[in-house]
Design a protein around this motif. Sequence first.
Motif, short mmCIF file in Angstrom:
data_model
loop_
_atom_site.label_atom_id
_atom_site.label_comp_id
_atom_site.label_asym_id
_atom_site.label_seq_id
_atom_site.Cartn_x
_atom_site.Cartn_y
_atom_site.Cartn_z
N MET A 195 4.07 5.57 -5.68
CA MET A 195 4.15 5.69 -6.88
C MET A 195 3.11 6.70 -7.53
O MET A 195 3.29 7.43 -8.65
N VAL A 196 1.92 6.59 -6.74
CA VAL A 196 0.89 7.57 -7.40
C VAL A 196 1.38 8.96 -7.35
O VAL A 196 1.04 9.87 -8.01
N ALA A 197 1.88 9.21 -6.19
CA ALA A 197 2.46 10.60 -5.86
C ALA A 197 3.56 11.01 -7.05
O ALA A 197 3.64 11.97 -7.07
N PHE A 198 4.58 10.10 -7.16
CA PHE A 198 5.53 10.44 -8.15
C PHE A 198 4.88 10.78 -9.43
O PHE A 198 5.10 11.57 -10.02
N ALA A 249 2.07 11.75 -10.33
CA ALA A 249 1.14 12.93 -10.08
C ALA A 249 2.10 14.07 -10.34
O ALA A 249 1.87 15.25 -10.82
N ALA A 250 3.37 14.08 -9.52
CA ALA A 250 4.19 15.15 -9.49
C ALA A 250 4.82 15.45 -10.77
O ALA A 250 5.40 16.44 -11.29
N CYS A 251 4.97 14.21 -11.69
CA CYS A 251 5.88 14.22 -12.80
C CYS A 251 4.93 14.41 -14.14
O CYS A 251 5.33 14.50 -15.52
N ALA A 252 3.58 14.75 -13.66
CA ALA A 252 2.67 14.90 -15.07
C ALA A 252 2.81 16.15 -15.59
O ALA A 252 3.21 17.28 -14.96
N ALA A 253 2.33 16.20 -17.03
CA ALA A 253 2.54 17.43 -17.58
C ALA A 253 1.59 18.69 -17.11
O ALA A 253 0.46 18.28 -16.88
N LYS A 254 2.25 19.70 -16.69
CA LYS A 254 1.30 20.73 -16.16
C LYS A 254 0.89 21.58 -17.40
O LYS A 254 1.38 21.81 -18.26
N THR A 266 0.82 -1.29 0.06
CA THR A 266 -0.13 -0.08 0.17
C THR A 266 0.89 1.35 -0.03
O THR A 266 0.63 2.11 -0.59
N LEU A 267 2.07 1.47 0.88
CA LEU A 267 2.70 2.47 0.95
C LEU A 267 3.65 2.47 -0.48
O LEU A 267 3.71 3.89 -1.08
N LEU A 268 3.84 1.56 -0.94
CA LEU A 268 4.66 1.46 -2.39
C LEU A 268 3.78 2.23 -3.35
O LEU A 268 4.12 3.02 -4.14
N ALA A 269 2.51 1.73 -3.50
CA ALA A 269 1.37 2.10 -4.32
C ALA A 269 1.15 3.81 -4.16
O ALA A 269 1.12 4.45 -5.17
#
Length: 45
Positions: free
Chosen positions: A13-16, A18-23, A7-10
Amino acid sequence: MSKSTKTLLALCMVAFVAACAAKEEEVVYVDTPVSTEPTYTGKYK
C-alpha cells in the motif's frame, strides 16, 4: 491474517501510494544568448 501478511500488505500500500503521488514539475531555466552570431551575407555585398 498473520503478521507477515499484514506487513506485506502495508508495504504494498505504501509503494502504491508513493507511485501515484503527484509529481513536482521541474523548473527549467533557458539562458538567452549574450550576442547574436553574424550571418553570412555574401562576399561582395
